[in-house]
Design a protein around this motif. Structure first.
Motif, PDB file in Angstrom:
ATOM      1  N   LEU A  60       0.849  -1.193   0.000  1.00 24.67           N
ATOM      2  CA  LEU A  60       0.000   0.000   0.000  1.00 24.67           C
ATOM      3  C   LEU A  60       0.887   1.245   0.000  1.00 24.67           C
ATOM      4  N   PRO A  61       0.504   2.310  -0.728  1.00 25.84           N
ATOM      5  CA  PRO A  61       1.305   3.552  -0.701  1.00 25.84           C
ATOM      6  C   PRO A  61       1.399   4.099   0.718  1.00 25.84           C
ATOM      7  N   SER A  62       2.513   4.695   1.036  1.00 23.07           N
ATOM      8  CA  SER A  62       2.721   5.216   2.393  1.00 23.07           C
ATOM      9  C   SER A  62       1.713   6.302   2.750  1.00 23.07           C
ATOM     10  N   ASP A  63       1.166   6.984   1.744  1.00 25.02           N
ATOM     11  CA  ASP A  63       0.222   8.076   1.990  1.00 25.02           C
ATOM     12  C   ASP A  63      -1.217   7.679   1.652  1.00 25.02           C
ATOM     13  N   TYR A  64      -1.515   6.387   1.656  1.00 25.99           N
ATOM     14  CA  TYR A  64      -2.842   5.963   1.205  1.00 25.99           C
ATOM     15  C   TYR A  64      -3.945   6.505   2.101  1.00 25.99           C
ATOM     16  N   ARG A  65      -3.692   6.648   3.390  1.00 21.46           N
ATOM     17  CA  ARG A  65      -4.719   7.172   4.294  1.00 21.46           C
ATOM     18  C   ARG A  65      -5.104   8.599   3.919  1.00 21.46           C
ATOM     19  N   SER A  66      -4.107   9.404   3.600  1.00 22.33           N
ATOM     20  CA  SER A  66      -4.372  10.782   3.191  1.00 22.33           C
ATOM     21  C   SER A  66      -5.152  10.827   1.884  1.00 22.33           C
ATOM     22  N   ILE A  67      -4.825   9.918   0.976  1.00 25.14           N
ATOM     23  CA  ILE A  67      -5.496   9.905  -0.330  1.00 25.14           C
ATOM     24  C   ILE A  67      -6.958   9.498  -0.184  1.00 25.14           C
ATOM     25  N   ILE A  68      -7.218   8.384   0.486  1.00 27.10           N
ATOM     26  CA  ILE A  68      -8.592   7.891   0.553  1.00 27.10           C
ATOM     27  C   ILE A  68      -9.455   8.746   1.471  1.00 27.10           C
ATOM     28  N   SER A  69      -8.823   9.569   2.321  1.00 32.09           N
ATOM     29  CA  SER A  69      -9.611  10.478   3.157  1.00 32.09           C
ATOM     30  C   SER A  69     -10.301  11.552   2.316  1.00 32.09           C
ATOM     31  N   GLN A  70      -9.830  11.740   1.060  1.00 31.44           N
ATOM     32  CA  GLN A  70     -10.440  12.719   0.163  1.00 31.44           C
ATOM     33  C   GLN A  70     -11.586  12.128  -0.658  1.00 31.44           C
ATOM     34  N   SER A  71     -11.868  10.853  -0.469  1.00 31.27           N
ATOM     35  CA  SER A  71     -12.872  10.182  -1.285  1.00 31.27           C
ATOM     36  C   SER A  71     -14.244  10.831  -1.135  1.00 31.27           C
ATOM     37  N   LEU A  72     -14.968  10.938  -2.258  1.00 29.54           N
ATOM     38  CA  LEU A  72     -16.315  11.499  -2.222  1.00 29.54           C
ATOM     39  C   LEU A  72     -17.310  10.540  -1.590  1.00 29.54           C
ATOM     40  N   THR A  73     -16.967   9.261  -1.568  1.00 28.47           N
ATOM     41  CA  THR A  73     -17.836   8.261  -0.953  1.00 28.47           C
ATOM     42  C   THR A  73     -17.063   7.538   0.141  1.00 28.47           C
ATOM     43  N   PRO A  74     -17.734   7.066   1.172  1.00 23.48           N
ATOM     44  CA  PRO A  74     -17.032   6.391   2.268  1.00 23.48           C
ATOM     45  C   PRO A  74     -16.327   5.124   1.793  1.00 23.48           C
TER      46      PRO A  74
END
Length: 338
Positions: A60-74
């Motif tokens: 998993l990318p090291s910054d995946y949490r930051s990326i998926i936190s921007q998701s328009l859907t949960p």
């Protein structure tokens, strides 16, 4: 030799059975996701290590949490990092207010991005007489850009190298389709990828419109008539021809206004085969994707300096032909395979 469960006896094929599960997991992190999946078939003990969170956390990318936190859907809660990895491979996430789409390449875990038309720079896209912003049920994004008519086509986008996977080769693709498209077969578009602010020497020519034998000036025709065409006003009108586009710059506030309610006809005038720069270049052709859109390869680039800004460009600013019917979904950036 197989055991009673149909698996190969690990004692006869590998020494992994001699190692603690933690050591096996550490070894697996030095491989790739596809290798881990294959090795998990060796035995139950290797499978246990292959499914561990410590292994899939490396993919998993090291910054995946930051990326998926921007998701328009949960994003669903997953029991394991492996489940999250598989989800991000098969369920791309809309981020940046729906202007980008993020996913992982399933065999390598490399980041993939899809930059929507709204996140691109499209000359005069804010002028409703030239471009229309609309939604399509088959699009991945809330909006796409639909071309009404322009003489000067210029589309480019940028992406920071730092948000992509480091030390990775990528390929950028322009993704689009046509609805009553016309005017793109008269002269190929110029496509390129490079570092923003650095002149790109790798400009290539691409025919955006698929082969259509019913269109005049079709560059794919096999007959001996290689003449190309240019639009003029219909012969039964008294209007003058539109001003050549070479007389204005792309940064002007607005392009020359096309005459309203006037039909166009075509006449023989230009032969792109007379341009040695085009003739001697490799000319790219569109590829129909499984999703029903077309894509054309813009170029490749390598992520070495995370501070670089990668610029991807499509333009046709020299032909002087009006163009219409192009529907722009965006530019997709995928790791180069092979």
């Amino acid at each position: 030799m197989e055991n009673e469960n149909g698996e190969e006896d690990e004692r006869s094929t590998t020494c992994l059975w001699m190692l603690p599960e933690g050591c096996i997991a550490e070894i697996l992190t030095l491989t790739s996701p596809i290798d881990v999946c294959r090795l998990s078939l060796v035995s139950a003990s290797v499978r246990s290590a292959a499914d561990s969170d410590s292994v899939w956390a490396k993919f998993l990318p090291s910054d995946y949490r930051s990326i998926i936190s921007q998701s328009l859907t949960p994003i669903p809660d997953f029991r394991s990092n492996k489940d999250l990895y598989v989800y991000l491979c098969h369920h791309p996430v809309l981020i940046d207010e729906g202007r980008k789409r993020f996913s992982l390449e399933k065999r390598t875990g490399k980041k993939c991005y899809f930059v929507s038309a709204r996140d691109l720079n499209i000359v005069w896209s804010d002028a409703p007489e030239y471009w229309n912003w609309t939604s399509l049920p088959e699009s991945r994004f809330p909006e796409v850009a639909q071309l009404k008519i322009v003489w000067w086509l210029e589309i480019w986008g940028t992406i920071k190298a730092g948000i992509l996977s480091p030390l990775t080769s990528y390929t950028a693709y322009f993704v689009y389709k046509f609805k009553d498209g016309y005017g793109f077969n008269h002269r190929p578009s110029e496509v390129s990828v490079g570092i923003s602010g650095v002149e790109s020497g790798n400009v290539r020519f691409a025919f955006l419109h698929p082969d259509d034998e019913n269109q005049p000036g079709n560059p794919f025709d096999d007959d001996d008539d290689d003449e190309d065409y240019v639009y003029t006003l219909a012969s039964d009108t008294e209007h003058e021809e539109p001003e050549p586009v070479d007389d204005y710059e792309p940064n002007e506030v607005s392009p020359p206004t096309p005459p309203s309610n006037v039909e166009y006809e075509v006449r023989r005038l230009f032969n792109w085969h007379d341009d040695p720069g085009i003739v001697q270049s490799d000319k790219l052709l569109p590829k129909l994707r499984d999703d029903g859109w077309f894509e054309i390869e813009l170029g490749e680039f390598f992520i070495e300096n995370e501070d670089d800004c990668i610029e991807m460009r499509v333009q046709e600013v020299k032909g002087g032909f009006p163009k219409q019917g192009l529907i722009v979904e965006g530019i997709e950036i995928r790791p180069r395979m092979g």
